[in-house]
Design an enzyme around this catalytic site. Structure first.
Site, PDB file in Angstrom:
ATOM      1  N   GLU A   6       0.823  -1.211   0.000  1.00 18.45           N
ATOM      2  CA  GLU A   6       0.000   0.000   0.000  1.00 18.45           C
ATOM      3  C   GLU A   6       0.858   1.262   0.000  1.00 18.45           C
ATOM      4  OE1 GLU A   6      -3.674  -1.744   2.672  1.00 18.45           O
ATOM      5  OE2 GLU A   6      -1.946  -0.870   3.698  1.00 18.45           O
TER       6      GLU A   6
ATOM      7  N   ASP B 110      -8.097  -4.939  10.201  1.00 16.53           N
ATOM      8  CA  ASP B 110      -7.606  -3.769   9.475  1.00 16.53           C
ATOM      9  C   ASP B 110      -7.480  -3.974   7.973  1.00 16.53           C
ATOM     10  OD1 ASP B 110      -5.511  -5.497   9.454  1.00 16.53           O
ATOM     11  OD2 ASP B 110      -4.036  -4.091  10.257  1.00 16.53           O
TER      12      ASP B 110
ATOM     13  N   VAL C  41      -7.621  -3.280  17.142  1.00 18.61           N
ATOM     14  CA  VAL C  41      -6.472  -2.938  16.301  1.00 18.61           C
ATOM     15  C   VAL C  41      -6.268  -3.940  15.167  1.00 18.61           C
ATOM     16  CG1 VAL C  41      -3.962  -2.556  16.332  1.00 18.61           C
ATOM     17  CG2 VAL C  41      -5.367  -1.794  18.257  1.00 18.61           C
TER      18      VAL C  41
ATOM     19  N   ASP D  67      -2.629 -15.104  24.495  1.00 17.29           N
ATOM     20  CA  ASP D  67      -2.322 -15.463  23.107  1.00 17.29           C
ATOM     21  C   ASP D  67      -2.326 -16.984  23.037  1.00 17.29           C
ATOM     22  OD1 ASP D  67      -0.648 -13.902  20.546  1.00 17.29           O
ATOM     23  OD2 ASP D  67      -0.673 -16.095  20.619  1.00 17.29           O
TER      24      ASP D  67
END
Lengths: 352, 352
Positions: free
Chosen positions: A56, A227, A224, A161
């Site tokens: 990007e 995305d 977060v 996690d």
């Protein structure tokens, strides 16, 4: 000459300033730029998708400075021993078009993402927030923890996690930095008693890191990890119960958690909360959700900050990226000057 | 590490190879990529306009490699002793998203523009073309002359610029390189007897460098200077008498000479002439016009060429633009390693 800030320069600069002070300063630059949001030329990022990931370009300009970031996202890279995200950026003078700064931004993107999350939470989380859950302990997680400590005083973390090695790394990295860290047995366990919940997992799937029953009244959600298209973390029902705050709606509707909702799903732009034009949190029971995807203005602020912070330091070198002919109309003349790297002058090499 | 080719490296490389051989090789890479045009992900460049100029990003990808160029255009810069155009570019590996090459492209853009012009003329100009007129003797002019010599054997130039200093510079630069150069008293004088007419003036206006009465049958027009909105060189009537060939129609209709015409004005894409899918020149009387604006694939080809040409040479250095943590999930760990540029370790600098 263009100022060059490489990885060693950037890590050296952050170490020299101190990571918490660096994040506080960076968040201030981001906040300053969010306050003048309407002045910016803005666009959704320009993405080139491939089977394994995306590359990007993210440009932004305030009319005096122009910045852009190159960033890739390749979740498959970690299996190859490579980073999921690498990035670099350039800051230029709009009046001449000349680049001023070329900087690594892999480390800096992690810092600016964390600074933006903490800045949003400063405006949206309950003021009495003390405990943050973090779900996903990959490359971004420590930065989130430190930013929330720096800007909101969060010292109590509950973390989870599915990868024990990632958990161990997180605890090793942060235990000496003044945090109380509870390692939870599951995501559901991690969120118990949390005032703020940060989700920052890496898998490119429509995952359910947080289901509706896990989110209690009054919580601030810092989402977060969702995305890009096809990558979300929150159950749809969570969004229906939350007030959702975003960076740039045109981009977030494609990339954020709200890609799960219709195009008219109501959102508030974070910059309007910061300027006071829109309300942020209105009650202690409300669920606020910052649907973070990362916007070009945050990278612009980061480049501005790094340019100012490196001024007068040794944390950069000079790159001869600009051809500067003594006569601007005589670019060709540069080629006929004796080049330093060769003993053959150009003119002799031209077959006349 | 990312391979870095600065201005000294690029000029050294060109001198080492020889500018004519360099252009011939570059034109071959461009031709190869034009032949596989449909394989590319293409878009018009992303422009940020300001009062004094424009900053553009030009990405392209063939699915294996991704390239983009940063380029500005500030005609006012020459009055400040700065270059109108500066540029740099990056070539990346699509499968990992990692940059492979960062290169200056100010010198290289001049070379690729000239190589593309000569490549178009090789396919469009009469095979018996011997004399080229060049109107506008700024930074791009010598490169055009040398490319037409290299690819078409043009050695007789008739040139004009309203600035005597630019004319003198052009003659000084090229007179030893095997050209016969006639300095003309006007544009109308320069085109007399020319088989090919190159217009490459710099002013950002709708100018009439060539009026209809100046263009005779059988000529090939290489219109380089008209390359952004409000900047054209040819009288509209010239276009009506010509067969017009373009790089990427979506971009050329905005930026090229054909911005003067309606959206349906017929054009032929150059790549289709190169592959044989569309006819080029069909008669010795026809006027062919290459409406050059510069397209991202040409820069992609240039970055590929420079990457291959610098392999195994000293014409590059290494940049630490990529953060390469030993554990990709442990980006934070890089910050706690002792940085080379500072004596203060990071952890001591964190206020716990």
């Amino acid at each position: 000459m263009v100022r060059y800030v490489g990885v060693k320069h950037a890590t050296g600069l952050v170490a020299s300033v101190g990571i918490e002070r660096f994040i506080i300063g960076l968040a201030q630059y981001i906040e300053d730029d969010f306050r003048r949001w309407p002045q910016f030329e803005k666009s959704a990022r320009i993405a080139s998708h491939s089977a394994d990931g995306v590359i990007e370009l993210m440009p932004a300009s305030d009319g005096e400075l122009y910045g852009f970031k190159y960033v890739n996202g390749h979740p498959i890279n970690t299996r190859r021993g490579l980073s999921t995200v690498t990035a670099f950026g350039v800051l230029s003078d709009v009046s001449t078009g000349y680049p001023l700064l070329l900087s690594e931004m892999t480390v800096l993107t992690a810092l600016r993402t964390a600074a933006t999350s903490a800045l949003a939470a400063k405006h949206l989380a309950r003021k009495d927030s003390r405990v943050m859950a973090i779900i996903g302990l990959g490359a971004q997680s420590e930065f989130q923890a430190i930013a929330f400590k720096a800007l909101l005083g969060i010292r109590h973390l509950r973390v989870f996690d599915s990868d024990p090695a990632a958990t161990e790394k997180f605890v090793d990295n942060l235990e000496r930095l003044g945090f109380a860290i509870d390692v939870a047995a599951s995501s559901a366990d991690a969120v118990i008693g949390a005032d703020i919940i940060t989700t920052v997992t890496a898998d490119k799937t429509n995952a359910t890191v947080l289901s509706d029953n896990m989110v209690g009244a009054g919580v601030h959600l810092n989402a977060v990890g969702g995305d890009c298209p096809g990558k979300t973390e929150l159950q749809r029902d969570v969004l229906l119960r939350s007030d959702v705050f975003v960076e740039f709606p045109e981009q977030t509707r494609i990339e954020g958690e709200i890609q799960q909702m219709g195009p008219d799903f109501p959102v508030t732009e974070l910059w309007q909360v910061i300027t006071g034009e829109a309300p942020g949190r209105r009650s202690a029971k409300q669920i606020t959700l910052f649907d973070s995807v990362g916007f070009a203005i945050e990278d612009f602020s980061t480049l501005r900050y790094v340019y100012d912070q490196t001024q007068g330091t040794g944390f950069y070198s000079d790159l001869d990226l600009l051809a500067e002919p003594s006569d601007p109309k005589d670019l060709f003349g540069m080629l006929s000057r004796p080049a330093q790297q060769t003993s053959r002058p150009l003119l002799a090499a031209v077959e006349a």
